[in-house]
Structure formats: C-alpha cells, structure tokens
Design a protein around this motif. Sequence first.
Motif, PDB file in Angstrom:
ATOM      1  N   THR A   9     -49.093  24.055 115.678  1.00  0.00           N
ATOM      2  CA  THR A   9     -48.152  23.809 114.854  1.00  0.00           C
ATOM      3  C   THR A   9     -47.463  25.309 114.209  1.00  0.00           C
ATOM      4  O   THR A   9     -46.583  25.813 114.065  1.00  0.00           O
ATOM      5  CB  THR A   9     -47.689  22.616 113.953  1.00  0.00           C
ATOM      6  N   ALA A  10     -48.414  25.980 113.014  1.00  0.00           N
ATOM      7  CA  ALA A  10     -48.619  26.724 112.530  1.00  0.00           C
ATOM      8  C   ALA A  10     -48.295  28.178 113.404  1.00  0.00           C
ATOM      9  O   ALA A  10     -47.318  28.746 112.973  1.00  0.00           O
ATOM     10  CB  ALA A  10     -49.384  26.712 112.118  1.00  0.00           C
ATOM     11  N   SER A  11     -49.138  28.455 114.489  1.00  0.00           N
ATOM     12  CA  SER A  11     -49.021  29.363 115.502  1.00  0.00           C
ATOM     13  C   SER A  11     -47.209  28.767 116.012  1.00  0.00           C
ATOM     14  O   SER A  11     -46.666  30.183 116.508  1.00  0.00           O
ATOM     15  CB  SER A  11     -50.081  29.320 116.873  1.00  0.00           C
ATOM     16  N   ALA A  12     -46.589  28.049 116.575  1.00  0.00           N
ATOM     17  CA  ALA A  12     -45.598  27.935 116.934  1.00  0.00           C
ATOM     18  C   ALA A  12     -44.188  27.916 115.680  1.00  0.00           C
ATOM     19  O   ALA A  12     -43.421  28.844 116.508  1.00  0.00           O
ATOM     20  CB  ALA A  12     -45.354  26.817 117.856  1.00  0.00           C
ATOM     21  N   THR A  13     -44.589  28.217 114.735  1.00  0.00           N
ATOM     22  CA  THR A  13     -43.773  28.554 113.842  1.00  0.00           C
ATOM     23  C   THR A  13     -43.275  29.769 113.098  1.00  0.00           C
ATOM     24  O   THR A  13     -42.621  30.625 112.610  1.00  0.00           O
ATOM     25  CB  THR A  13     -43.855  27.723 112.092  1.00  0.00           C
ATOM     26  N   LEU A  14     -44.555  30.530 113.308  1.00  0.00           N
ATOM     27  CA  LEU A  14     -44.933  31.388 113.318  1.00  0.00           C
ATOM     28  C   LEU A  14     -44.126  32.219 114.060  1.00  0.00           C
ATOM     29  O   LEU A  14     -42.949  33.463 114.128  1.00  0.00           O
ATOM     30  CB  LEU A  14     -46.506  32.110 112.606  1.00  0.00           C
ATOM     31  N   ALA A  15     -44.119  32.136 115.561  1.00  0.00           N
ATOM     32  CA  ALA A  15     -43.314  32.312 116.359  1.00  0.00           C
ATOM     33  C   ALA A  15     -41.921  32.432 116.949  1.00  0.00           C
ATOM     34  O   ALA A  15     -40.850  33.173 117.139  1.00  0.00           O
ATOM     35  CB  ALA A  15     -43.740  31.408 117.901  1.00  0.00           C
ATOM     36  N   LEU A  16     -41.585  31.183 116.216  1.00  0.00           N
ATOM     37  CA  LEU A  16     -40.170  30.654 116.224  1.00  0.00           C
ATOM     38  C   LEU A  16     -39.736  31.601 115.012  1.00  0.00           C
ATOM     39  O   LEU A  16     -38.210  32.144 115.276  1.00  0.00           O
ATOM     40  CB  LEU A  16     -39.432  29.156 116.084  1.00  0.00           C
ATOM     41  N   LEU A  17     -40.205  32.355 113.669  1.00  0.00           N
ATOM     42  CA  LEU A  17     -39.810  32.185 112.514  1.00  0.00           C
ATOM     43  C   LEU A  17     -39.399  34.031 113.296  1.00  0.00           C
ATOM     44  O   LEU A  17     -38.531  35.253 112.544  1.00  0.00           O
ATOM     45  CB  LEU A  17     -40.467  32.710 111.690  1.00  0.00           C
ATOM     46  N   LEU A  18     -40.982  35.048 113.938  1.00  0.00           N
ATOM     47  CA  LEU A  18     -40.722  36.055 114.759  1.00  0.00           C
ATOM     48  C   LEU A  18     -39.244  36.107 115.432  1.00  0.00           C
ATOM     49  O   LEU A  18     -38.475  37.135 115.397  1.00  0.00           O
ATOM     50  CB  LEU A  18     -41.950  36.601 115.131  1.00  0.00           C
ATOM     51  N   PHE A  19     -39.000  35.494 116.103  1.00  0.00           N
ATOM     52  CA  PHE A  19     -38.053  34.846 117.128  1.00  0.00           C
ATOM     53  C   PHE A  19     -36.599  35.452 116.332  1.00  0.00           C
ATOM     54  O   PHE A  19     -35.997  36.629 116.785  1.00  0.00           O
ATOM     55  CB  PHE A  19     -37.882  33.708 118.067  1.00  0.00           C
ATOM     56  N   LEU A  20     -36.317  34.836 115.448  1.00  0.00           N
ATOM     57  CA  LEU A  20     -34.850  34.725 114.876  1.00  0.00           C
ATOM     58  C   LEU A  20     -35.015  36.099 113.701  1.00  0.00           C
ATOM     59  O   LEU A  20     -34.464  36.696 113.841  1.00  0.00           O
ATOM     60  CB  LEU A  20     -34.722  33.416 113.783  1.00  0.00           C
ATOM     61  N   GLY A  21     -36.210  36.221 113.350  1.00  0.00           N
ATOM     62  CA  GLY A  21     -36.135  37.711 112.625  1.00  0.00           C
ATOM     63  C   GLY A  21     -35.388  38.395 113.427  1.00  0.00           C
ATOM     64  O   GLY A  21     -34.620  39.322 112.786  1.00  0.00           O
ATOM     65  N   GLY A  22     -35.996  38.711 114.394  1.00  0.00           N
ATOM     66  CA  GLY A  22     -35.599  40.332 115.265  1.00  0.00           C
ATOM     67  C   GLY A  22     -33.880  39.396 116.144  1.00  0.00           C
ATOM     68  O   GLY A  22     -33.476  40.752 116.993  1.00  0.00           O
ATOM     69  N   THR A  23     -32.756  38.699 116.052  1.00  0.00           N
ATOM     70  CA  THR A  23     -31.796  38.055 115.889  1.00  0.00           C
ATOM     71  C   THR A  23     -30.809  39.637 116.038  1.00  0.00           C
ATOM     72  O   THR A  23     -30.042  39.848 117.389  1.00  0.00           O
ATOM     73  CB  THR A  23     -31.076  36.986 114.899  1.00  0.00           C
ATOM     74  N   ASN A  24     -30.838  40.624 114.879  1.00  0.00           N
ATOM     75  CA  ASN A  24     -29.634  41.905 114.807  1.00  0.00           C
ATOM     76  C   ASN A  24     -29.780  43.168 116.179  1.00  0.00           C
ATOM     77  O   ASN A  24     -28.947  43.629 116.325  1.00  0.00           O
ATOM     78  CB  ASN A  24     -29.786  42.102 113.635  1.00  0.00           C
ATOM     79  N   ARG A  25     -31.135  42.963 116.277  1.00  0.00           N
ATOM     80  CA  ARG A  25     -31.792  43.820 117.891  1.00  0.00           C
ATOM     81  C   ARG A  25     -31.603  43.464 119.146  1.00  0.00           C
ATOM     82  O   ARG A  25     -31.885  44.468 119.609  1.00  0.00           O
ATOM     83  CB  ARG A  25     -33.355  43.579 117.077  1.00  0.00           C
ATOM     84  N   TYR A  26     -31.306  42.594 118.967  1.00  0.00           N
ATOM     85  CA  TYR A  26     -31.860  42.580 120.267  1.00  0.00           C
ATOM     86  C   TYR A  26     -30.562  42.292 121.416  1.00  0.00           C
ATOM     87  O   TYR A  26     -29.138  42.344 120.337  1.00  0.00           O
ATOM     88  CB  TYR A  26     -31.625  40.582 120.762  1.00  0.00           C
ATOM     89  N   ARG A  27     -30.546  42.757 123.160  1.00  0.00           N
ATOM     90  CA  ARG A  27     -29.594  43.405 123.830  1.00  0.00           C
ATOM     91  C   ARG A  27     -29.282  41.549 123.617  1.00  0.00           C
ATOM     92  O   ARG A  27     -29.745  41.071 124.740  1.00  0.00           O
ATOM     93  CB  ARG A  27     -29.724  43.870 124.776  1.00  0.00           C
ATOM     94  N   HIS A  28     -28.201  41.305 124.600  1.00  0.00           N
ATOM     95  CA  HIS A  28     -27.660  39.975 125.133  1.00  0.00           C
ATOM     96  C   HIS A  28     -26.914  40.459 126.347  1.00  0.00           C
ATOM     97  O   HIS A  28     -25.843  40.994 126.731  1.00  0.00           O
ATOM     98  CB  HIS A  28     -26.743  39.161 124.802  1.00  0.00           C
ATOM     99  N   PHE A  29     -26.875  39.620 127.567  1.00  0.00           N
ATOM    100  CA  PHE A  29     -26.024  39.685 128.659  1.00  0.00           C
ATOM    101  C   PHE A  29     -24.541  37.855 128.467  1.00  0.00           C
ATOM    102  O   PHE A  29     -25.041  36.996 128.160  1.00  0.00           O
ATOM    103  CB  PHE A  29     -26.858  39.967 130.120  1.00  0.00           C
ATOM    104  N   LYS A  30     -23.671  38.269 128.903  1.00  0.00           N
ATOM    105  CA  LYS A  30     -23.458  36.894 128.585  1.00  0.00           C
ATOM    106  C   LYS A  30     -22.911  36.306 129.822  1.00  0.00           C
ATOM    107  O   LYS A  30     -23.492  36.780 130.864  1.00  0.00           O
ATOM    108  CB  LYS A  30     -21.814  37.289 128.080  1.00  0.00           C
ATOM    109  N   PRO A  31     -23.228  35.053 129.590  1.00  0.00           N
ATOM    110  CA  PRO A  31     -23.606  34.449 130.783  1.00  0.00           C
ATOM    111  C   PRO A  31     -22.406  33.976 131.793  1.00  0.00           C
ATOM    112  O   PRO A  31     -21.596  33.970 131.203  1.00  0.00           O
ATOM    113  CB  PRO A  31     -23.749  32.457 130.301  1.00  0.00           C
ATOM    114  N   ARG A  32     -22.887  33.838 132.969  1.00  0.00           N
ATOM    115  CA  ARG A  32     -21.600  34.019 133.837  1.00  0.00           C
ATOM    116  C   ARG A  32     -21.886  32.268 134.316  1.00  0.00           C
ATOM    117  O   ARG A  32     -20.426  32.494 135.263  1.00  0.00           O
ATOM    118  CB  ARG A  32     -22.387  34.313 135.294  1.00  0.00           C
ATOM    119  N   GLY A  33     -21.271  31.548 134.140  1.00  0.00           N
ATOM    120  CA  GLY A  33     -21.335  29.767 134.330  1.00  0.00           C
ATOM    121  C   GLY A  33     -22.264  29.586 135.217  1.00  0.00           C
ATOM    122  O   GLY A  33     -23.119  30.752 135.692  1.00  0.00           O
ATOM    123  N   ASN A  34     -21.646  27.878 135.691  1.00  0.00           N
ATOM    124  CA  ASN A  34     -21.853  27.339 136.968  1.00  0.00           C
ATOM    125  C   ASN A  34     -22.826  28.058 138.348  1.00  0.00           C
ATOM    126  O   ASN A  34     -21.065  28.146 138.975  1.00  0.00           O
ATOM    127  CB  ASN A  34     -21.304  25.872 136.568  1.00  0.00           C
TER     128      ASN A  34
END
Length: 592
Positions: free
Chosen positions: A231-256
Amino acid sequence: MGSLELYKAKKLKEEEYTGDGSVDFNGQPAIRDRTGKWSAGTIILLNQGLATLAFFGVEVNLVLFLTRVLQQENAEAANTVSKWTGTVYIFSLLGAFLSDSYWGRYKTCAIFQSIFLIGLVLLSLSTQVFLLKPRGCGNETTECNTHSSWELGLFYISIYMVALGNGGYQPNTATFGADQFDTEDPKECYSKVAFFSYFYLSLNIGELFSNTILVYFENKGLWALGFWASTASATLALLLFLGGTNRYRHFKPRGNPVPRISQVLVAATKKCFVRIPQGEDASNLYEAEGSKNGARKMLHTQGIKFMDRAAFVTAQDEEELKQSEHKNNPWRLCPISQVEEVKCILRLLPIWLCTIIYSVVFTQMASLFMVQGDAMNTQISTFRIPAASISCFNLLSAALFIFLYRRVVDPVVRGVRKDSKGLTELQRMGIGLVIAVMAMVSAGIVEWYRLKYARKDCKQCEGSSTLSIFWQVPQYGLIGASEVFMYVGQLEFFNAQAPDGLKSFGSALCMTSISLGNYMSSLLVAIVMKISTVDNMPGWIPGNQNMGHLDRFYFLLAGLTAVDLVIYVGCASWYKSIKFGGEEDEKDYDEV
C-alpha cells in the motif's frame, strides 16, 4: 529580407513545439523543452517500478494466503488465483478501450491507480482487523479461525479492486511513457526506443524486491505488514505520477474504434460484387480532407485488397457525394486512412498469435519450474532454499541482458549495418523465440539428470534428488534473456505499428498474450496427461515427479516453440509496416 526574417521566425516557432501533434495538460500544443522527454519518462519509470512492487507483493504469495489464512484447499486456492489473474488481463482490455476511446492515457492511469490503491488499503485493513485471528496466525504452525461470509466478501472485493486497478492502468503506462518522446525528432525517437527497455527493467526491479523482501515477511506470517508495504509503495507511485502532471505530453482520444472498424467491414462487404479495374491505385480511393482529432494520416498500402473496396468510389458514391456536398456515407464509403486502420489490425493479429506459444514457455517459471526445483536438492548446509527464490536469476538475467543489448549489441549492430536503426522489433522477437527453444531444451536436460539421481519410491518428492537446484539457473537465465528480446520487442512493435487511436490496445495485446499462454499451458498439460496415462501409466506429470517424465514435456514445448518460430518467420516476412504521411507525403499521395 523581411520575408526571410518572417520565414526564420516561423521556422523557430515550429521548432518550439513537438512535431507529433502531442498537447500539454491544458490541451495546447506541447512545447518541446517544457514537456515530455526523460524528465517525464523517468517519473513514469519510477511509478511503474513502485506499482509493480505493490502488485506482486499481493500476487506472488496469494495462494499461500488463501491456504494458510482462509483455509482453502490447494486446488481451490490455485483455481481462485487463476480466476483472479485472468480477471487482471480482462481489465487490461477495459483500460485500453477507455483510454483510446474517451479518457486518454493520463486520466485512465490516474483513475485506475487510485482504484488500485483503494483496493490495497481495504485488503490491508481487512487482513489486519478481521482475517488474522487469533493474532499471529497465518504462519506455518498457527492456523487462523474460520471467517464469516461478510469478512470473506470484504476480502474478495478488495483483491478484485486490486485486479481492476492494476489491469486498467498497466496497458496505458508503457504507452503513456512512449508518448513523452517525439517520433518526429531523431534524438527523441531513439530515446523512445530505449524507454521500453528501461520500462521492462523497472518492472523487473519492482518484482525482484517483491519476490525477495516482501515474500520473506509474508512467509513468516506477517501478512498485514507485507500488504501495508504494498500500500505504501502504491501510494508513493500515485503521488509521483500526479506530481509530474505539468510535465506530461498527451494525445487526444479518438473515440470508440468499434464503429470505425465496423463501417469498413460493412462498406467492403456491400461492394464485394463491385468490379474494380485491374491495376487500381490509390488515386481512385476516397480520402476525406484533414484528419480527425489530430491523428496522423495513414497512407495506402498493398495487400488485403478486399478492404480497399470500402474506399473505392463507385458511380453511386460520386452521385451521393455531389448531393450531400462531399459528405460521405460512412457505412458505404470510408476514407482510405480508416481502411488502413483496419488493415493494420488484421496484419498485427498473426504476429500476436505467434507470441502465445512463447507465453506458454514463459508461464512454466511460475508452475512446472517450481515443481521441478522443489524435487531437487535445495540444501546449503542447514539452510533450505525455497524453489521460488531461484526465479531471482530470471530477473537478474533480464536486467543484465537489457544493459548488454542497449550498451553492446545495439551499438555494434548499428556500426555493422550502416544507415540502420539496428535490429528491428520483429527480428528481436524472433531471437526471443530462438532463446526460448534453448531454455526448454536446457530444462529438459536438467530434468533428465534429476530423474537419474532421484529416489523412485518417494511419496513427497521434496528434495528427493541429489541434483542441486542451482542446475536450474541456466533455464531461468535463458528465459530472462528471451524476455528482453521478445517482450521488450513486442511492446515496441505494437506501440509503433498500432494506429494512433489504438496505441493502448496494442499494449493490451501483450498482456492478453500472457493470459492466453496461461490457459493454453493448462490445456496442454491436460491433453498430455490424458494421452500419457493410458494403460495405467503414471503419465508425464504425475503427483510423484520421480515416476513421471517432465523432461518429455519440456522437449515437447521446445518442439512446439520451434514450429512456432518457423510460422513466425513466415508471418514476419509477410508483414507490411504502417505508413504515415506528413504534409509532403500527403502531396505525393495525392499525385499518385
């Protein structure tokens, strides 16, 4: 001079942004120096390592937990784990679908990792408060009390939330990490290829920690401590992931994608009797103006010509286009880019099917390799080595070969084959199959010698052979080496060759290959036992391994993998790569 300065300013502005159409968190074109690359990729690698540690902290000893804490029989516990593991892979398809169609990879990863964390919290709480009674039970000596239906219900809710969370984000993590590198930039394109190797390395490091440290505490009966560590490892993983939000590049989903694929199949079927002139080329195939949701334009490729009928413009189609102001009926006339999307999927399927036999080989590490090791000499002085711990050599081998490939093999191949990008993904997957054959041959030879030095009359075959368990190291090491070529190559291949709207689906194919490999392995064992137990014979894989012939089963797998290799070479030779068009390519395409 003014026009030249204007051109330079325009060129400079273009170079500030990524060339693959990625956007930032706010939906604006991604600025190259402020987003993505290794600053974002490293966060995702750390996230993957920590999340993998958390998941395998539960998965690796779940059978033992069910038998010791919940008092299930061995067969019932194994069946429970098989169903649970299969559910993880089913949820991977769900996560890939939601990511590609509606949510995008970042949102999908964040939501499913949150579900994963909630499931771990519930599992840890229910284990500590309700399941471990009396206190200290669940080890080799102290049995736990029986549990009420609602306590068992809470346990199953928690582990299936873990399955939903892990399965949902797994196919998206690798793809989202690859999104951080611009394929239009040569340096970033090379980094993208390297990312998949480091991604698999981070996965192995997380699994190695789980299979050693956490397993040790859980085997001692400290289940709550092990689950809280996950649980502690998963918590740290999620916090790290959310902490990098402004650094990420994204591709818009194309629909079903289901309607898009269905439209091509229906349109092609409707025109199955339409006569298409011989030598018909791409200039007579329909293409809509522009691309949807920023997806790159897919160029026409030869092969699977029946699907081209969906884009062939008949006289009736021309009349309908004139009447509807050039708007096509998608159930009768599809753009060639949409047709190529379907053709691409059809081309991927034979390659994917060839990877299932490899997954059968891979799954032997968690099943028959353990059985084989448990029947060997596991003593070092007064210490008994758990058969499962030898799997560490697989993880160490995978880590070593990732380093050797990235630092030695790849540079050498690039130097020998000038103007080359090194070994292709398909070539590496073929090498993985070759090494897998060697691993099964090695396992068969070790088993032949184990039987030679075994006691035939044993009831419980634990340690019944004088052959040391360390003779298993070569087969584990070869499997680890084959993973680097097969699974890393597979991740790269499906990511590169899947259409823009189905990238996560491509990663999910890798997971479903492992799932089907498990099912096929079980089916193969059942068939072998059915055939080999005629006339009151004990069979190849009986309860008493010293009366069986597990070596023959390993040699059978080696033969099947060799046949699969031959088929794979044919499929790989037939395969045609996906083709994307930029502005210049589109101009050439229109002039064909």
